[in-house]
Design a protein around this motif. Structure first.
Motif, PDB file in Angstrom:
ATOM      1  N   LEU A 152      54.320  80.301  -6.303  1.00 31.61           N
ATOM      2  CA  LEU A 152      55.489  79.491  -6.610  1.00 31.61           C
ATOM      3  C   LEU A 152      56.310  80.145  -7.706  1.00 31.61           C
ATOM      4  CD1 LEU A 152      53.841  75.957  -6.618  1.00 31.61           C
ATOM      5  CD2 LEU A 152      54.982  77.132  -4.737  1.00 31.61           C
ATOM      6  N   SER A 153      57.610  80.297  -7.472  1.00 30.26           N
ATOM      7  CA  SER A 153      58.481  80.913  -8.483  1.00 30.26           C
ATOM      8  C   SER A 153      59.873  80.318  -8.355  1.00 30.26           C
ATOM      9  CB  SER A 153      58.533  82.433  -8.303  1.00 30.26           C
ATOM     10  OG  SER A 153      59.102  82.762  -7.052  1.00 30.26           O
ATOM     11  N   GLU A 154      60.657  80.550  -9.345  1.00 27.79           N
ATOM     12  CA  GLU A 154      62.033  80.056  -9.347  1.00 27.79           C
ATOM     13  C   GLU A 154      62.996  81.170  -8.997  1.00 27.79           C
ATOM     14  OE1 GLU A 154      62.852  78.356 -13.074  1.00 27.79           O
ATOM     15  OE2 GLU A 154      61.489  76.657 -12.843  1.00 27.79           O
ATOM     16  N   ASN A 155      64.188  80.791  -8.683  1.00 25.38           N
ATOM     17  CA  ASN A 155      65.209  81.778  -8.371  1.00 25.38           C
ATOM     18  C   ASN A 155      65.395  82.691  -9.571  1.00 25.38           C
ATOM     19  OD1 ASN A 155      67.579  83.171  -7.714  1.00 25.38           O
ATOM     20  ND2 ASN A 155      68.306  81.449  -6.478  1.00 25.38           N
ATOM     21  N   PRO A 156      65.220  84.003  -9.411  1.00 17.92           N
ATOM     22  CA  PRO A 156      65.346  84.884 -10.571  1.00 17.92           C
ATOM     23  C   PRO A 156      66.770  84.956 -11.096  1.00 17.92           C
ATOM     24  CG  PRO A 156      65.158  86.156  -8.555  1.00 17.92           C
ATOM     25  CD  PRO A 156      64.908  84.730  -8.177  1.00 17.92           C
ATOM     26  N   VAL A 157      67.752  84.595 -10.286  1.00 18.89           N
ATOM     27  CA  VAL A 157      69.135  84.623 -10.738  1.00 18.89           C
ATOM     28  C   VAL A 157      69.415  83.357 -11.536  1.00 18.89           C
ATOM     29  CG1 VAL A 157      71.537  84.800 -10.035  1.00 18.89           C
ATOM     30  CG2 VAL A 157      69.757  85.956  -8.703  1.00 18.89           C
ATOM     31  N   GLY A 158      69.876  83.503 -12.781  1.00 17.80           N
ATOM     32  CA  GLY A 158      70.056  82.332 -13.635  1.00 17.80           C
ATOM     33  C   GLY A 158      71.343  81.584 -13.396  1.00 17.80           C
ATOM     34  N   SER A 159      72.336  82.193 -12.729  1.00 13.52           N
ATOM     35  CA  SER A 159      73.616  81.542 -12.506  1.00 13.52           C
ATOM     36  C   SER A 159      73.981  81.616 -11.037  1.00 13.52           C
ATOM     37  CB  SER A 159      74.708  82.200 -13.355  1.00 13.52           C
ATOM     38  OG  SER A 159      75.948  81.623 -13.098  1.00 13.52           O
ATOM     39  N   CYS A 160      74.379  80.481 -10.480  1.00 14.44           N
ATOM     40  CA  CYS A 160      74.773  80.416  -9.080  1.00 14.44           C
ATOM     41  C   CYS A 160      76.170  79.822  -8.984  1.00 14.44           C
ATOM     42  CB  CYS A 160      73.781  79.570  -8.287  1.00 14.44           C
ATOM     43  SG  CYS A 160      72.120  80.287  -8.183  1.00 14.44           S
ATOM     44  N   GLN A 161      76.745  79.918  -7.789  1.00 17.73           N
ATOM     45  CA  GLN A 161      78.071  79.378  -7.538  1.00 17.73           C
ATOM     46  C   GLN A 161      77.966  78.114  -6.686  1.00 17.73           C
ATOM     47  OE1 GLN A 161      80.993  80.646  -8.797  1.00 17.73           O
ATOM     48  NE2 GLN A 161      79.761  82.143  -9.924  1.00 17.73           N
ATOM     49  N   ILE A 162      78.837  77.168  -6.968  1.00 14.20           N
ATOM     50  CA  ILE A 162      78.866  75.931  -6.222  1.00 14.20           C
ATOM     51  C   ILE A 162      80.321  75.543  -5.991  1.00 14.20           C
ATOM     52  CG2 ILE A 162      78.778  74.485  -8.289  1.00 14.20           C
ATOM     53  CD1 ILE A 162      77.130  72.475  -6.668  1.00 14.20           C
ATOM     54  N   ASN A 163      80.604  74.996  -4.826  1.00 18.84           N
ATOM     55  CA  ASN A 163      81.966  74.572  -4.517  1.00 18.84           C
ATOM     56  C   ASN A 163      82.234  73.200  -5.123  1.00 18.84           C
ATOM     57  OD1 ASN A 163      82.527  76.884  -3.040  1.00 18.84           O
ATOM     58  ND2 ASN A 163      81.904  75.987  -1.099  1.00 18.84           N
ATOM     59  N   ARG A 164      83.346  73.116  -5.837  1.00 19.79           N
ATOM     60  CA  ARG A 164      83.795  71.852  -6.404  1.00 19.79           C
ATOM     61  C   ARG A 164      85.130  71.487  -5.772  1.00 19.79           C
ATOM     62  NH1 ARG A 164      79.452  69.409  -8.627  1.00 19.79           N
ATOM     63  NH2 ARG A 164      78.425  70.748 -10.181  1.00 19.79           N
ATOM     64  N   TYR A 165      85.352  70.179  -5.589  1.00 16.43           N
ATOM     65  CA  TYR A 165      86.547  69.716  -4.901  1.00 16.43           C
ATOM     66  C   TYR A 165      87.295  68.713  -5.770  1.00 16.43           C
ATOM     67  CZ  TYR A 165      84.240  71.763  -0.825  1.00 16.43           C
ATOM     68  OH  TYR A 165      83.626  72.638   0.043  1.00 16.43           O
ATOM     69  N   GLY A 166      88.595  68.721  -5.584  1.00 16.40           N
ATOM     70  CA  GLY A 166      89.457  67.735  -6.222  1.00 16.40           C
ATOM     71  C   GLY A 166      90.402  67.159  -5.195  1.00 16.40           C
ATOM     72  N   TYR A 167      90.818  65.898  -5.396  1.00 19.94           N
ATOM     73  CA  TYR A 167      91.623  65.207  -4.393  1.00 19.94           C
ATOM     74  C   TYR A 167      92.805  64.522  -5.066  1.00 19.94           C
ATOM     75  CZ  TYR A 167      87.238  65.812  -1.863  1.00 19.94           C
ATOM     76  OH  TYR A 167      86.104  66.341  -1.300  1.00 19.94           O
ATOM     77  N   PHE A 168      93.908  64.505  -4.306  1.00 18.01           N
ATOM     78  CA  PHE A 168      95.098  63.785  -4.767  1.00 18.01           C
ATOM     79  C   PHE A 168      95.745  63.134  -3.555  1.00 18.01           C
ATOM     80  CE2 PHE A 168      99.680  63.455  -5.434  1.00 18.01           C
ATOM     81  CZ  PHE A 168      99.722  62.777  -6.642  1.00 18.01           C
ATOM     82  N   ARG A 169      96.112  61.861  -3.689  1.00 17.02           N
ATOM     83  CA  ARG A 169      96.761  61.111  -2.612  1.00 17.02           C
ATOM     84  C   ARG A 169      97.930  60.326  -3.185  1.00 17.02           C
ATOM     85  NH1 ARG A 169      91.287  60.875  -1.684  1.00 17.02           N
ATOM     86  NH2 ARG A 169      90.590  61.632   0.361  1.00 17.02           N
ATOM     87  N   ALA A 170      99.003  60.237  -2.394  1.00 18.98           N
ATOM     88  CA  ALA A 170     100.180  59.483  -2.816  1.00 18.98           C
ATOM     89  C   ALA A 170     100.950  59.044  -1.583  1.00 18.98           C
ATOM     90  CB  ALA A 170     101.072  60.321  -3.726  1.00 18.98           C
ATOM     91  N   THR A 171     101.708  57.961  -1.719  1.00 21.35           N
ATOM     92  CA  THR A 171     102.581  57.459  -0.657  1.00 21.35           C
ATOM     93  C   THR A 171     104.019  57.713  -1.062  1.00 21.35           C
ATOM     94  OG1 THR A 171     100.979  55.749  -0.041  1.00 21.35           O
ATOM     95  CG2 THR A 171     103.253  55.441   0.669  1.00 21.35           C
TER      96      THR A 171
END
Length: 560
Positions: free
Chosen positions: A351-370
């Motif tokens: 058992l071991s952990e990911n040796p890479v200490g930093s990963c990338q993740i997708n973040r999203y933002g939303y805007f809606r208007a009428t």
């Protein structure tokens, strides 16, 4: 055996008594959250648990409503203002700022002492003292005879020593921040800033509480408490501004048909967490024009139809995030745990952990208007400028003939300024009544007080739109005073009189030249006599009051 039970009970009581009598950070810095939930929070980097003991002797604790708060600050009531750059994307850095607001006529000087402002009067009049609180001597005193640079009273409420000061800019206020069941201590002056990494902060709204103590000799007194709510989210905070030429109100989300709308996207990222991220924008304008993908934060779009439309924007960014735990592929045979100094083999699972200490993740933002799209004034132009006779002397009237496209305006506003268009002079607005059968064409008459060059701005408007045009015009000089006109008339009359006198004199001269007296002699003498006679006759005609007094001339008709 019974005595053993008593002994064990005594030990338990002795061990438990400090827990019930000692003051804890959570008792002093209550953040109005259930403690059972707070104790389960992930530790924040650099922060301490509020289960630690609080030194109530060095830092006395006053509950709300305690009368001692009234005298905690000399000359009035000290207040603290807490702000943050919330909301923050999880993983980014959130910054808090605390500013102390002193009573009137008080300020902090370069040494960190609190002094009275010169020539300043408060409710009690001007103070003759220089200092409200002078801590310079106390600061020098505190380090005397202490080789470590710290004394027993230069410590925080949990006993940790103050950081070694740089130069003389030592802080005399102790700020204790409290959130999520943890605290952070900071020494500072009248303003401090604290950065908090939000990686382990629970998503949602959280409460930050701050208690401020001032130095008082070898002890500290509480002077202010303040709280503020901050937000941590896993969605990118998005703000969209919309602007359009001729739009009257940018905040009502009502725009004009056939005119481009500019959309500008702002990502709230004060700590620049997304600086190295790749950001894309996906637009849906709700008018059946399809999806628009862009990597630019600014975009133009034109609505060709009237109506109500739903605007949707999705922002996607790749941001640093936690790495998922490493899950190895199990072997075909049933694995057994590998020995702890022993080598791994095909039949054991390591058992071991990911040796890479930093990963990338997708973040999203939303805007809606009428958005509501309507007709409006699209364009306005000045097609002709005419000067008209002014009804009063000293003024000039100018007609500006204006044409427009789109809907008919209901008002027209004029601003007249200097030739640089920087210093506005007069301005006024009038209602407009246009005959729709003649098209959008109107005449705007304006009065100018004097000659010169002017910058004129015209604005035509209705309920939803404003259209602007401007021009330079020169107003010619007019005769603006009656006395000048009277002088001109007198001069003209005098000129006519001179011409008449000259013509009459020439006529007399010719008539006299034909008369030759008897016994005349040649030479200059006769010429002089003739000239004198001519001048005398002209004088008699022009000045009839000057009559000849010679008796011979009076009796001459009788002789004839």
């Amino acid at each position: 055996m019974e005595s053993l039970y008593y002994f064990l009970g005594f030990l338990l009581l002795a061990a438990g008594s400090p827990l019930t009598t000692a003051t804890r950070f959570r008792d002093v810095l209550s953040s109005d959250k259930p403690r059972g939930i707070l104790s389960k929070r992930t530790p924040l980097h650099g922060w301490s648990s509020d289960e630690n003991s609080w030194n109530a002797k060095l830092y006395p604790v006053w509950k709300r409503g305690d009368l001692r708060w009234r005298n905690s600050w000399k000359g009035g009531h000290l207040q603290a203002a807490l702000t943050s750059d919330s909301p923050a994307l999880v993983g980014s850095t959130l910054t808090f700022v605390v500013n102390l607001v002193f009573p009137r006529c008080q300020k902090e000087d370069a040494n960190g002492d609190i002094v009275y402002e010169k020539n300043c009067r408060n409710d009690t009049g001007s103070s003759t003292d220089q200092y409200v609180y002078s801590w310079t001597a106390w600061s020098e005193d505190s380090d005397t005879g202490n080789s470590s640079g710290h004394s027993h009273h230069n410590v925080f409420p949990d006993g940790k020593p103050f950081p070694h000061p740089h130069g003389r800019k030592r802080g005399n206020f102790v700020y204790v921040f409290h959130t999520l069941g943890q605290y952070f201590q900071k020494l500072g002056r009248c303003s401090v800033r604290l950065s908090l990494n939000t990686t382990n902060v629970t998503l949602g709204s959280q409460l930050m509480a701050v208690t401020v103590y001032r130095r008082h000799g070898r002890a500290f007194f509480p002077v202010a408490q303040v709280k503020d709510v901050y937000v941590v989210t896993d969605h990118i905070p998005v703000l969209v501004t919309m602007s359009q030429k001729n739009d009257r109100n940018v905040s009502d989300h009502t725009f004009l048909k056939d005119v481009p709308i500019t959309f500008d996207v702002f990502l709230h990222d004060p700590s620049h967490f997304l600086n190295e991220s790749s950001v894309s924008y996906k637009w849906s304008f709700g008018d059946n024009t399809g999806l628009v993908l862009s990597s630019n934060h600014s975009l133009n779009h034109t609505y060709m139809l009237n109506g109500t439309f739903s605007l949707n924007l999705t922002v996607e960014a790749t941001a640093p995030g936690p790495c998922p735990p490493f899950v190895p592929t199990p072997p075909a045979t049933s694995p057994v745990p590998c020995p702890s100094p022993g080598p791994a083999n095909a039949n054991c699972l390591e058992l071991s952990e990911n040796p890479v200490g930093s990963c990338q993740i997708n973040r999203y933002g939303y805007f809606r208007a009428t958005l509501t799209i309507v007709e409006g004034i699209l364009e306005v132009n000045i097609v002709r400028i005419e000067e008209v006779p002014a009804p009063q002397p000293g003024s000039s009237l100018v007609d500006l003939v204006v044409s427009c496209q789109g809907t008919f305006p209901t008002e027209v506003c004029t601003i007249i300024s200097d030739p640089t268009c920087q210093s506005a002079g007069s301005s006024w607005c009038d209602t407009v009544d246009i005959n729709e059968g003649e098209g959008c064409l109107l005449t705007v008459r304006r009065n100018f007080s004097g000659s010169g060059r002017y910058c004129v701005n015209l604005t035509l408007g209705d309920d939803t739109s404003l259209a602007l045009t401007s021009t330079f015009l020169s107003v010619s000089r007019r005769d603006s005073a009656w006395p000048l006109q009277a002088v001109d008339g007198i001069l003209i009359a005098a000129g006519c009189l001179v011409l008449c006198l000259a013509a009459f004199s020439v006529h007399l001269y010719r008539k006299h030249k034909e008369y030759k007296p008897i016994g005349s002699h040649a030479g200059g003498t006769e010429e002089g006599k003739g000239l004198n006679a001519f001048l005398g006759h002209a004088k008699a005609v022009s000045l009839p009051g000057n009559q000849e007094k010679d008796p011979l001339l009076q009796t001459l008709p009788q002789a004839l």
